[in-house]
Design a protein around this motif. Structure first.
Motif, PDB file in Angstrom:
ATOM      1  N   UNK A   1      -4.392 -11.804 -23.307  1.00 21.94           N
ATOM      2  CA  UNK A   1      -5.375 -11.521 -22.254  1.00 21.94           C
ATOM      3  C   UNK A   1      -5.858 -12.788 -21.575  1.00 21.94           C
ATOM      4  N   UNK A   2      -5.604 -13.936 -22.213  1.00 26.62           N
ATOM      5  CA  UNK A   2      -6.020 -15.212 -21.619  1.00 26.62           C
ATOM      6  C   UNK A   2      -4.820 -16.058 -21.212  1.00 26.62           C
ATOM      7  N   UNK A   3      -3.667 -15.420 -21.054  1.00 26.42           N
ATOM      8  CA  UNK A   3      -2.457 -16.178 -20.752  1.00 26.42           C
ATOM      9  C   UNK A   3      -2.522 -16.816 -19.372  1.00 26.42           C
ATOM     10  N   UNK A   4      -1.901 -17.994 -19.252  1.00 17.78           N
ATOM     11  CA  UNK A   4      -1.787 -18.644 -17.954  1.00 17.78           C
ATOM     12  C   UNK A   4      -0.650 -17.985 -17.176  1.00 17.78           C
ATOM     13  N   UNK A   5      -0.901 -17.705 -15.932  1.00 16.13           N
ATOM     14  CA  UNK A   5       0.083 -17.049 -15.087  1.00 16.13           C
ATOM     15  C   UNK A   5       0.638 -18.049 -14.089  1.00 16.13           C
ATOM     16  N   UNK A   6       1.969 -18.151 -14.067  1.00 19.01           N
ATOM     17  CA  UNK A   6       2.605 -19.148 -13.217  1.00 19.01           C
ATOM     18  C   UNK A   6       2.749 -18.689 -11.771  1.00 19.01           C
ATOM     19  N   UNK A   7       2.709 -17.359 -11.548  1.00 17.35           N
ATOM     20  CA  UNK A   7       2.922 -16.846 -10.199  1.00 17.35           C
ATOM     21  C   UNK A   7       1.633 -16.486  -9.483  1.00 17.35           C
ATOM     22  N   UNK A   8       1.799 -16.126  -8.211  1.00 20.26           N
ATOM     23  CA  UNK A   8       0.629 -15.753  -7.405  1.00 20.26           C
ATOM     24  C   UNK A   8       0.355 -14.258  -7.472  1.00 20.26           C
ATOM     25  N   UNK A   9       1.295 -13.497  -8.017  1.00 20.06           N
ATOM     26  CA  UNK A   9       1.134 -12.060  -8.129  1.00 20.06           C
ATOM     27  C   UNK A   9       1.489 -11.322  -6.856  1.00 20.06           C
ATOM     28  N   UNK A  10       1.595 -10.007  -6.980  1.00 16.40           N
ATOM     29  CA  UNK A  10       1.832  -9.144  -5.823  1.00 16.40           C
ATOM     30  C   UNK A  10       0.904  -7.946  -5.936  1.00 16.40           C
ATOM     31  N   UNK A  11       0.202  -7.631  -4.852  1.00 20.33           N
ATOM     32  CA  UNK A  11      -0.824  -6.595  -4.883  1.00 20.33           C
ATOM     33  C   UNK A  11      -0.193  -5.225  -4.695  1.00 20.33           C
ATOM     34  N   UNK A  12      -0.559  -4.313  -5.570  1.00 23.50           N
ATOM     35  CA  UNK A  12      -0.164  -2.906  -5.454  1.00 23.50           C
ATOM     36  C   UNK A  12      -1.429  -2.083  -5.266  1.00 23.50           C
ATOM     37  N   UNK A  13      -1.477  -1.343  -4.179  1.00 21.62           N
ATOM     38  CA  UNK A  13      -2.617  -0.473  -3.893  1.00 21.62           C
ATOM     39  C   UNK A  13      -2.113   0.941  -3.684  1.00 21.62           C
ATOM     40  N   UNK A  14      -2.631   1.841  -4.489  1.00 24.75           N
ATOM     41  CA  UNK A  14      -2.235   3.247  -4.406  1.00 24.75           C
ATOM     42  C   UNK A  14      -3.437   4.038  -3.907  1.00 24.75           C
ATOM     43  N   UNK A  15      -3.318   4.529  -2.692  1.00 23.45           N
ATOM     44  CA  UNK A  15      -4.457   5.203  -2.071  1.00 23.45           C
ATOM     45  C   UNK A  15      -3.968   6.116  -0.957  1.00 23.45           C
ATOM     46  N   UNK A  16      -4.676   7.218  -0.778  1.00 17.51           N
ATOM     47  CA  UNK A  16      -4.363   8.122   0.321  1.00 17.51           C
ATOM     48  C   UNK A  16      -5.213   7.796   1.540  1.00 17.51           C
TER      49      UNK A  16
ATOM     50  N   UNK B   1      -0.005   6.218  -9.165  1.00 18.67           N
ATOM     51  CA  UNK B   1      -1.325   6.827  -9.221  1.00 18.67           C
ATOM     52  C   UNK B   1      -2.370   5.803  -8.773  1.00 18.67           C
ATOM     53  N   UNK B   2      -3.521   6.263  -8.319  1.00 21.41           N
ATOM     54  CA  UNK B   2      -4.577   5.309  -7.951  1.00 21.41           C
ATOM     55  C   UNK B   2      -4.920   4.343  -9.090  1.00 21.41           C
ATOM     56  N   UNK B   3      -4.804   4.789 -10.326  1.00 20.10           N
ATOM     57  CA  UNK B   3      -5.089   3.932 -11.470  1.00 20.10           C
ATOM     58  C   UNK B   3      -4.100   2.800 -11.653  1.00 20.10           C
ATOM     59  N   UNK B   4      -2.980   2.834 -10.920  1.00 20.26           N
ATOM     60  CA  UNK B   4      -2.017   1.739 -10.977  1.00 20.26           C
ATOM     61  C   UNK B   4      -2.385   0.594 -10.032  1.00 20.26           C
ATOM     62  N   UNK B   5      -3.413   0.792  -9.237  1.00 21.24           N
ATOM     63  CA  UNK B   5      -3.844  -0.244  -8.307  1.00 21.24           C
ATOM     64  C   UNK B   5      -4.241  -1.500  -9.070  1.00 21.24           C
ATOM     65  N   UNK B   6      -3.603  -2.618  -8.733  1.00 27.50           N
ATOM     66  CA  UNK B   6      -3.837  -3.880  -9.437  1.00 27.50           C
ATOM     67  C   UNK B   6      -3.009  -4.980  -8.797  1.00 27.50           C
ATOM     68  N   UNK B   7      -3.321  -6.207  -9.188  1.00 27.11           N
ATOM     69  CA  UNK B   7      -2.429  -7.330  -8.904  1.00 27.11           C
ATOM     70  C   UNK B   7      -1.439  -7.379 -10.055  1.00 27.11           C
ATOM     71  N   UNK B   8      -0.164  -7.429  -9.734  1.00 22.87           N
ATOM     72  CA  UNK B   8       0.884  -7.436 -10.739  1.00 22.87           C
ATOM     73  C   UNK B   8       1.516  -8.826 -10.835  1.00 22.87           C
ATOM     74  N   UNK B   9       1.725  -9.252 -12.081  1.00 27.18           N
ATOM     75  CA  UNK B   9       2.312 -10.548 -12.353  1.00 27.18           C
ATOM     76  C   UNK B   9       3.470 -10.405 -13.337  1.00 27.18           C
TER      77      UNK B   9
ATOM     78  N   UNK C   1       0.854  -1.184   0.000  1.00 24.94           N
ATOM     79  CA  UNK C   1       0.000   0.000   0.000  1.00 24.94           C
ATOM     80  C   UNK C   1       0.892   1.237   0.000  1.00 24.94           C
ATOM     81  N   UNK C   2       0.646   2.131  -0.931  1.00 24.57           N
ATOM     82  CA  UNK C   2       1.474   3.325  -1.056  1.00 24.57           C
ATOM     83  C   UNK C   2       0.583   4.514  -1.388  1.00 24.57           C
ATOM     84  N   UNK C   3       0.979   5.688  -0.929  1.00 19.55           N
ATOM     85  CA  UNK C   3       0.220   6.896  -1.246  1.00 19.55           C
ATOM     86  C   UNK C   3       0.493   7.341  -2.673  1.00 19.55           C
ATOM     87  N   UNK C   4      -0.428   8.075  -3.273  1.00 19.70           N
ATOM     88  CA  UNK C   4      -0.167   8.631  -4.607  1.00 19.70           C
ATOM     89  C   UNK C   4       1.139   9.419  -4.618  1.00 19.70           C
TER      90      UNK C   4
END
Length: 118
Positions: free
Chosen positions: A103-118, A87-95, A11-14
């Motif tokens: 868009x239908x690719x299989x993902x081998x990892x569990x991802x890491x969550x990025x949350x941008x919020x104040x 930016x808040x628009x960068x909030x997503x799970x990143x793989x 979790x990170x601020x803008x």
């Protein structure tokens, strides 16, 4: 088998920064182009960035150009994504994944969550 382990999210601020890492194993990492993709909440997979096998050529979606930097260390089988001016628009799970993106690719990892919020 292919294993990709993402880390570094949080979790990170803008305006803040994060540095994502991806540890690769189970394949010859130095032979493959790699991508970072993300899945925003309620949306599909989005291609973020790509790097060639030797780390010379890099590519970015327009929305992150000038803010994100992709890199790799083939000696360590590691892929990175330095994210600045978040930016808040960068909030997503990143793989991380082997290219090419789909868009239908299989993902081998569990991802890491990025949350941008104040």
């Amino acid at each position: 088998q292919v294993q990709l382990v993402e880390s570094g999210g949080g979790l990170v601020q803008p305006g803040g920064s994060l540095n994502l890492s991806c540890a690769a194993s189970g394949f010859t990492f130095r032979n493959f182009r790699m991508v970072w993709v993300r899945e925003p909440p309620g949306k599909g997979l989005e291609w973020v960035s790509e790097i060639d096998a030797i780390g010379r050529d890099t590519f970015y979606v327009d929305s992150v150009k000038g803010r994100f930097t992709i890199s790799r260390d083939n000696a360590k089988n590691m892929l990175y994504l330095q994210m600045n001016s978040l930016k808040p628009g960068d909030t997503a799970m990143y793989y991380c994944a082997k290219a090419p993106f789909s868009t239908s690719m299989n993902l081998a990892g569990q991802g890491t969550q990025v949350t941008v919020s104040s």
